[in-house]
Scaffold this active site. Structure first.
Site, PDB file in Angstrom:
ATOM      1  N   GLY A   1       2.453   2.611  10.962  1.00 47.61           N
ATOM      2  CA  GLY A   1       3.272   3.480  10.883  1.00 47.61           C
ATOM      3  C   GLY A   1       4.208   3.321  11.660  1.00 47.61           C
ATOM      4  O   GLY A   1       5.300   4.403  11.759  1.00 47.61           O
TER       5      GLY A   1
ATOM      6  N   ASN B   1       0.393  -1.216  -0.094  1.00 51.40           N
ATOM      7  CA  ASN B   1       0.136   0.187  -0.054  1.00 51.40           C
ATOM      8  C   ASN B   1       0.816   1.084   0.097  1.00 51.40           C
ATOM      9  O   ASN B   1       1.806   1.755   0.249  1.00 51.40           O
ATOM     10  CB  ASN B   1      -0.791  -0.385   1.587  1.00 51.40           C
ATOM     11  CG  ASN B   1      -1.994   0.406   1.230  1.00 51.40           C
ATOM     12  OD1 ASN B   1      -2.130   1.649   0.477  1.00 51.40           O
ATOM     13  ND2 ASN B   1      -2.801   1.643   3.034  1.00 51.40           N
ATOM     14  N   TRP B   2       0.649   1.916  -1.094  1.00 47.95           N
ATOM     15  CA  TRP B   2       2.244   3.375  -1.475  1.00 47.95           C
ATOM     16  C   TRP B   2       1.022   3.969  -0.576  1.00 47.95           C
ATOM     17  O   TRP B   2       1.741   5.416  -0.712  1.00 47.95           O
ATOM     18  CB  TRP B   2       2.302   3.096  -3.030  1.00 47.95           C
ATOM     19  CG  TRP B   2       2.955   2.597  -3.490  1.00 47.95           C
ATOM     20  CD1 TRP B   2       3.753   0.971  -2.266  1.00 47.95           C
ATOM     21  CD2 TRP B   2       3.716   1.759  -5.007  1.00 47.95           C
ATOM     22  NE1 TRP B   2       3.906   0.077  -3.537  1.00 47.95           N
ATOM     23  CE2 TRP B   2       3.854   0.508  -5.000  1.00 47.95           C
ATOM     24  CE3 TRP B   2       3.128   2.963  -5.884  1.00 47.95           C
ATOM     25  CZ2 TRP B   2       4.952   0.401  -5.799  1.00 47.95           C
ATOM     26  CZ3 TRP B   2       4.057   2.186  -7.322  1.00 47.95           C
ATOM     27  CH2 TRP B   2       4.719   1.132  -6.948  1.00 47.95           C
ATOM     28  N   LYS B   3       0.090   4.417  -0.479  1.00 50.56           N
ATOM     29  CA  LYS B   3      -0.425   5.597   0.019  1.00 50.56           C
ATOM     30  C   LYS B   3      -0.434   6.308  -0.825  1.00 50.56           C
ATOM     31  O   LYS B   3      -0.767   6.174  -1.873  1.00 50.56           O
ATOM     32  CB  LYS B   3       0.175   5.169   1.790  1.00 50.56           C
ATOM     33  CG  LYS B   3      -0.649   4.303   2.488  1.00 50.56           C
ATOM     34  CD  LYS B   3       0.084   4.436   4.023  1.00 50.56           C
ATOM     35  CE  LYS B   3      -0.181   3.553   4.763  1.00 50.56           C
ATOM     36  NZ  LYS B   3      -0.109   3.367   6.246  1.00 50.56           N
TER      37      LYS B   3
ATOM     38  N   HIS C   1     -10.409   1.386   4.847  1.00 49.22           N
ATOM     39  CA  HIS C   1      -8.341   1.363   5.400  1.00 49.22           C
ATOM     40  C   HIS C   1      -8.531   2.390   6.879  1.00 49.22           C
ATOM     41  O   HIS C   1      -9.495   3.547   6.625  1.00 49.22           O
ATOM     42  CB  HIS C   1      -7.528   2.071   4.587  1.00 49.22           C
ATOM     43  CG  HIS C   1      -6.050   2.079   4.920  1.00 49.22           C
ATOM     44  ND1 HIS C   1      -5.510   3.368   5.622  1.00 49.22           N
ATOM     45  CD2 HIS C   1      -5.232   0.993   4.456  1.00 49.22           C
ATOM     46  CE1 HIS C   1      -4.206   2.111   6.374  1.00 49.22           C
ATOM     47  NE2 HIS C   1      -3.803   1.478   5.633  1.00 49.22           N
TER      48      HIS C   1
ATOM     49  N   GLU D   1      -6.480  -4.710  10.348  1.00 50.25           N
ATOM     50  CA  GLU D   1      -4.871  -3.496  11.253  1.00 50.25           C
ATOM     51  C   GLU D   1      -5.339  -3.059  12.030  1.00 50.25           C
ATOM     52  O   GLU D   1      -6.252  -2.366  11.832  1.00 50.25           O
ATOM     53  CB  GLU D   1      -4.900  -2.398   9.889  1.00 50.25           C
ATOM     54  CG  GLU D   1      -4.683  -3.658   8.507  1.00 50.25           C
ATOM     55  CD  GLU D   1      -3.713  -2.343   7.298  1.00 50.25           C
ATOM     56  OE1 GLU D   1      -2.333  -2.581   7.252  1.00 50.25           O
ATOM     57  OE2 GLU D   1      -4.273  -1.379   6.970  1.00 50.25           O
TER      58      GLU D   1
ATOM     59  N   GLY E   1       2.954  -1.567   4.242  1.00 45.20           N
ATOM     60  CA  GLY E   1       2.519   0.284   4.108  1.00 45.20           C
ATOM     61  C   GLY E   1       4.670   0.288   3.953  1.00 45.20           C
ATOM     62  O   GLY E   1       4.972   0.606   2.894  1.00 45.20           O
ATOM     63  N   GLY E   2       4.854   0.917   4.889  1.00 42.56           N
ATOM     64  CA  GLY E   2       6.169   1.953   5.269  1.00 42.56           C
ATOM     65  C   GLY E   2       7.164   0.076   4.016  1.00 42.56           C
ATOM     66  O   GLY E   2       8.413   0.890   3.371  1.00 42.56           O
TER      67      GLY E   2
ATOM     68  N   SER F   1       2.577  -2.087  10.698  1.00 42.54           N
ATOM     69  CA  SER F   1       3.822  -2.255  10.267  1.00 42.54           C
ATOM     70  C   SER F   1       5.041  -3.450  10.241  1.00 42.54           C
ATOM     71  O   SER F   1       6.250  -4.603  10.868  1.00 42.54           O
ATOM     72  CB  SER F   1       4.998  -1.649  11.774  1.00 42.54           C
ATOM     73  OG  SER F   1       4.395  -0.780  12.248  1.00 42.54           O
TER      74      SER F   1
HETATM   75  P1  PGA Z   1       2.077   0.414   7.910  1.00 43.35           P
HETATM   76  O1  PGA Z   1       1.304   0.208   6.734  1.00 43.35           O
HETATM   77  O2  PGA Z   1       2.948  -0.940   7.204  1.00 43.35           O
HETATM   78  O3  PGA Z   1       3.062   1.243   7.053  1.00 43.35           O
HETATM   79  O4  PGA Z   1       1.884   0.074   9.630  1.00 43.35           O
HETATM   80  C1  PGA Z   1      -0.044  -0.532   6.903  1.00 43.35           C
HETATM   81  C2  PGA Z   1      -0.793   0.224   5.903  1.00 43.35           C
HETATM   82  O5  PGA Z   1      -1.542   1.063   6.790  1.00 43.35           O
HETATM   83  O6  PGA Z   1      -2.108  -0.578   5.569  1.00 43.35           O
END
Ligand code: PGA
Length: 265
Positions: free
Chosen positions: A187, A23-25, A109, A181, A248-249, A227
């Protein structure tokens, strides 16, 4: 509790393909998105048991699709609207997402629930429209830190799953995915333990059996997000009720994203 265990066992017998979504947001501009897609393609080795998906921002979807076409990587979107056409300024049609090659759509999300005030009923309408257009909804659920502190976690999650799916019937060629999640972990760099994620995945499985037809509940995959990194992914994938991850990250560089996938046995 005994019931949850039974569902956990059923989960073991499900189709065992793992799904990893990046997920590149809204983290990258267009040029950066194209570079990341190209870098991922360069080192990407398709694996029979893993479906890998990247979810760029809406503006980048068509260009990223050209880069990944034929590579075995699938395209995901980060949102969709609940109508396919009409006077809905600024929204993105599920029909158009399918037209540009999108296969998966993240819905609900926590960042959208928080900043855009998305409700379970909006999410449900989006699920229905996405299914109608052949897309696979990835429905995100999770508790906030306060809800967890108040021992409301399982209740909140069951409620989100049931409200999003009540009355929905899946045709044999339709499927959906639930991403668990924990909101407070996203994050933060600190995931929950795989054992805790597995417990919650079993609660979700129970809710799926409560709200969907048994066949649909059985085939609905549950993945973990929050995370996830190359260092902790293996622990989550080993759990019997967890079939993948929403990342995400760690999906924002080709190096970490590819090494995360390579870690999976
Ligand atoms: P994260 O994000 O891996 O940076 O915690 C996950 C997400 O929000 O889908």
């Amino acid at each position: 509790m005994a019931k949850l265990k039974i569902y956990g066992i059923i989960a073991n017998y499900m189709d065992n393909e793992i799904i990893i979504l990046g997920n590149w947001k809204m983290s990258l501009n267009l040029a950066q998105s194209l570079v990341l897609a190209e870098n991922i393609i360069e080192g990407f080795k398709p694996r029979k048991n893993i479906q890998t998906v990247i979810c760029p921002s809406t503006v980048a979807l068509t260009e990223v699709e050209k880069i990944i076409k034929g590579s075995g990587l699938a395209l995901g979107a980060q949102n969709a609207f609940w109508h396919a056409k009409g006077a809905y300024t600024g929204e993105t049609s599920p029909e158009v997402l399918a037209e540009v090659g999108v296969k998966y759509v993240l819905l609900g999300h926590s960042e959208r629930r928080q900043f855009l005030k998305e409700t379970d009923s909006m999410i449900k309408q989006k699920i229905l429209k996405c299914l109608e257009h052949g897309l696979i909804p990835v429905i995100c659920v999770g508790e906030t830190f306060e809800e967890r502190k108040d021992n409301q976690k399982d209740f909140v999650i069951m409620h989100q799953v049931i409200e999003a799916l009540r009355g929905i019937k899946l045709w044999p060629d339709q499927s959906l995915i639930i991403a668990y999640e924990p909101v407070w972990v996203i994050g933060s760099g600190q995931a929950v333990t795989p054992v805790e994620a597995e417990h919650t995945a079993q609660v979700i499985k129970q809710a799926l059996f409560d709200v969907l037809e048994p066949e649909a509940a059985k085939k609905t995959k549950i993945i973990y997000g929050g995370s996830v990194s190359p260092d902790n992914i293996a622990g989550f994938i080993e759990q019997p009720t967890i079939s993948g991850a929403l990342v995400g990250g760690a999906s924002l560089t080709a190096e970490t994203f590819l090494s995360l996938i390579e870690t999976i046995k």
